[in-house]
Enzyme design. Structure first.
Site, short mmCIF file in Angstrom:
data_model
loop_
_atom_site.label_atom_id
_atom_site.label_comp_id
_atom_site.label_asym_id
_atom_site.label_seq_id
_atom_site.Cartn_x
_atom_site.Cartn_y
_atom_site.Cartn_z
N ASP A 21 -7.02 12.44 2.69
CA ASP A 21 -5.93 12.19 3.65
C ASP A 21 -4.56 12.07 2.99
O ASP A 21 -3.57 12.56 3.53
CB ASP A 21 -6.23 11.01 4.59
CG ASP A 21 -6.81 9.82 3.88
OD1 ASP A 21 -7.15 9.96 2.69
OD2 ASP A 21 -6.91 8.75 4.50
N ARG A 101 -1.77 -4.97 -1.95
CA ARG A 101 -0.79 -4.16 -1.23
C ARG A 101 0.65 -4.46 -1.63
O ARG A 101 1.43 -3.55 -1.90
CB ARG A 101 -0.98 -4.31 0.29
CG ARG A 101 -2.30 -3.73 0.79
CD ARG A 101 -2.43 -2.26 0.44
NE ARG A 101 -3.74 -1.71 0.72
CZ ARG A 101 -4.68 -1.44 -0.19
NH1 ARG A 101 -4.44 -1.68 -1.47
NH2 ARG A 101 -5.83 -0.93 0.15
N ASP A 130 -3.51 -3.16 6.29
CA ASP A 130 -2.81 -2.65 5.11
C ASP A 130 -1.45 -2.03 5.43
O ASP A 130 -0.50 -2.18 4.68
CB ASP A 130 -3.70 -1.64 4.37
CG ASP A 130 -4.89 -2.34 3.72
OD1 ASP A 130 -4.72 -3.50 3.31
OD2 ASP A 130 -5.97 -1.73 3.64
N1 ARG Z 1 -10.20 -6.33 5.81
C1 ARG Z 1 -9.74 -6.54 4.49
C2 ARG Z 1 -8.28 -6.87 4.52
O1 ARG Z 1 -7.64 -6.66 5.51
C3 ARG Z 1 -10.04 -5.36 3.60
C4 ARG Z 1 -9.24 -4.14 3.88
C5 ARG Z 1 -9.75 -2.95 3.14
N2 ARG Z 1 -8.80 -1.87 3.19
C6 ARG Z 1 -9.09 -0.59 3.00
N3 ARG Z 1 -8.13 0.27 3.06
N4 ARG Z 1 -10.32 -0.19 2.79
O2 ARG Z 1 -7.73 -7.35 3.57
#
Ligand code: ARG
Length: 408
Positions: A21, A101, A130
């Site tokens: 992506d 992040r 994210d």
């Molecule tokens: N749910 C967790 C959080 O919001 C993990 C997120 C995982 N992100 C990903 N792009 N796979 O921190």
């Protein structure tokens, strides 16, 4: 309006992972905005060879690609503050993705500044946390930058759509095997979400886990480990000094072998929906356990109880992407003050998925054996307790009198 906005973007810095992506996104940005794209690949300890990712970014159409080692910054500026704050989201989640992040987004901003870019882009979907974390960081640090989130804009709905777009635009399609769930890995944790895990009754297969062995396969003998902290920061393992990154790697290794640090949670996302996540934070689980045990020893009752409230608020802020805010800085100031005496050693016992406290010691311990003893002592006059209880219990007694009256 939309057309005018499109023309305004000349140079975009894109968070690039090398996956299908983000590869498609590079070309999509160029097609739509007719702009220059600079790819940024951040190393936060995902254990991937990133040179090929740089090559891929360039082959996919990026004018330039940065591969940035963020591991040290990640541990010292993001993991450690979270550890000092004992921040745990919804009682379970050690925030491994949430803290990665802001460090990535901050570097995007730095590169945008250096390159004179006018926008940043990321490959997060429009449903998760994210995107919020990336964008709030950019809004805090470089508020004038335009933010482009291709997943929220394009009409590609599935992996098949992306492959078709890639083929139509001569983008090399990554050959990586598609896992039946999504993974996000760094030095602190590994997360698994989506796909087969969306059914909260489904138990993940053991071979999903990248950092830990299953507790069943862990050694039959327990392992003892001594962690030493200075002002809330880990400095030694079994008496040996370590730099932050090698220390975390070592702890991940030991805890991973003993099956420690797996959790399975149904969590509340910022955007309102519940989602199921499975995470492993092996070294982090040892660090959290040990440092909290030290706090039991050295923090006075009021500070410790107040810090519990702060920890919860801190976790919520971090989870919600509010890393670079005044409230977060203010909570850091409080937390740093609480950590001044969090110095000492903790002995842990690791055994088949569990980590137990085996001992703790600190030069600043408030634990006074003489005060706590059940034996005869000199420092405490038991007679004082009577007056204390009479006054402490005054209100309870008053209420009792009224309740008794009502019955009679
Ligand atoms: N749910 C967790 C959080 O919001 C993990 C997120 C995982 N992100 C990903 N792009 N796979 O921190």
């Amino acid at each position: 309006m939309y057309g005018r906005e499109l023309k305004m973007v000349k140079k975009v810095v894109m968070a690039y992972s090398g996956g299908l992506d983000t590869s498609v996104a590079v070309q999509w940005l160029k097609n739509l905005y007719d702009c220059e794209v600079i790819a940024m690949v951040g190393d936060v300890g995902q254990k991937e060879d990133l040179e090929p990712v740089r090559e891929k970014a360039l082959k996919t159409g990026a004018e330039k690609a940065y591969v940035e080692d963020l591991t040290e910054e990640f541990v010292t500026d993001y993991v450690y503050p979270t550890l000092k704050a004992s921040a745990l989201y919804e009682g379970k989640y050690l925030l491994g993705t949430a803290i990665a992040r802001p460090v990535l987004a901050k570097r995007l901003c730095e590169i945008a500044e250096k390159e004179g870019a006018d926008a940043i882009a990321h490959g997060c979907t429009g449903k998760g946390n994210d995107q919020v974390r990336f964008e709030l960081t950019v809004k805090s640090l470089m508020p004038h930058l335009k933010i482009i989130a291709p997943w929220r804009e394009w009409d590609l709905k599935s992996r098949e759509d992306c492959i078709k777009y890639a083929e139509d635009n001569n983008i090399p399609v990554p050959v990586s095997k598609d896992k039946p769930f999504s993974i996000d890995r760094n030095l602190w944790h590994s997360s698994y979400e989506g796909g087969v895990l969306e059914d909260p009754y489904f138990e993940p297969e053991d071979d999903m886990f990248l950092m830990t062995d299953s507790p069943e396969k862990a050694p039959d003998e327990p392992c003892y480990l001594e962690l030493e902290f200075e002002q809330g920061i880990p400095i030694k393992v079994d008496g040996e000094k370590f730099e932050p990154v090698p220390m975390l790697e070592k702890l991940n290794d030991i805890a991973g072998k003993h099956g420690i640090g797996r959790i399975d949670i149904v969590e509340n996302r910022l955007l309102g929906m519940k989602s199921r996540g499975v995470y492993e934070t092996p070294g982090g689980t040892l660090l959290f356990t040990a440092k909290n045990e030290l706090e039991y020893l050295v923090l006075d009752k009021d500070t410790m109880h107040f810090k519990e409230t702060v920890s919860q608020k801190y976790a919520e802020l971090v989870y919600n992407g509010l890393w670079f805010t005044k409230l977060k800085d203010s909570l850091d100031a409080f937390v740093d003050e609480t950590q001044k005496n969090v110095t000492g050693k903790v002995k842990l016992k690791l055994y088949k998925g569990s980590v137990q406290i085996a001992g703790r010691t600190s030069p600043y311990s408030l634990y006074n054996e003489e005060l706590a003893t059940f034996e005869e002592d000199e420092v405490y006059d038991q007679k004082d307790a009577e007056g204390f209880i009479n006054l402490f219990g005054l209100s309870a007694m008053n209420q009792g009198i009224i309740e008794r009256k009502k019955k009679n």
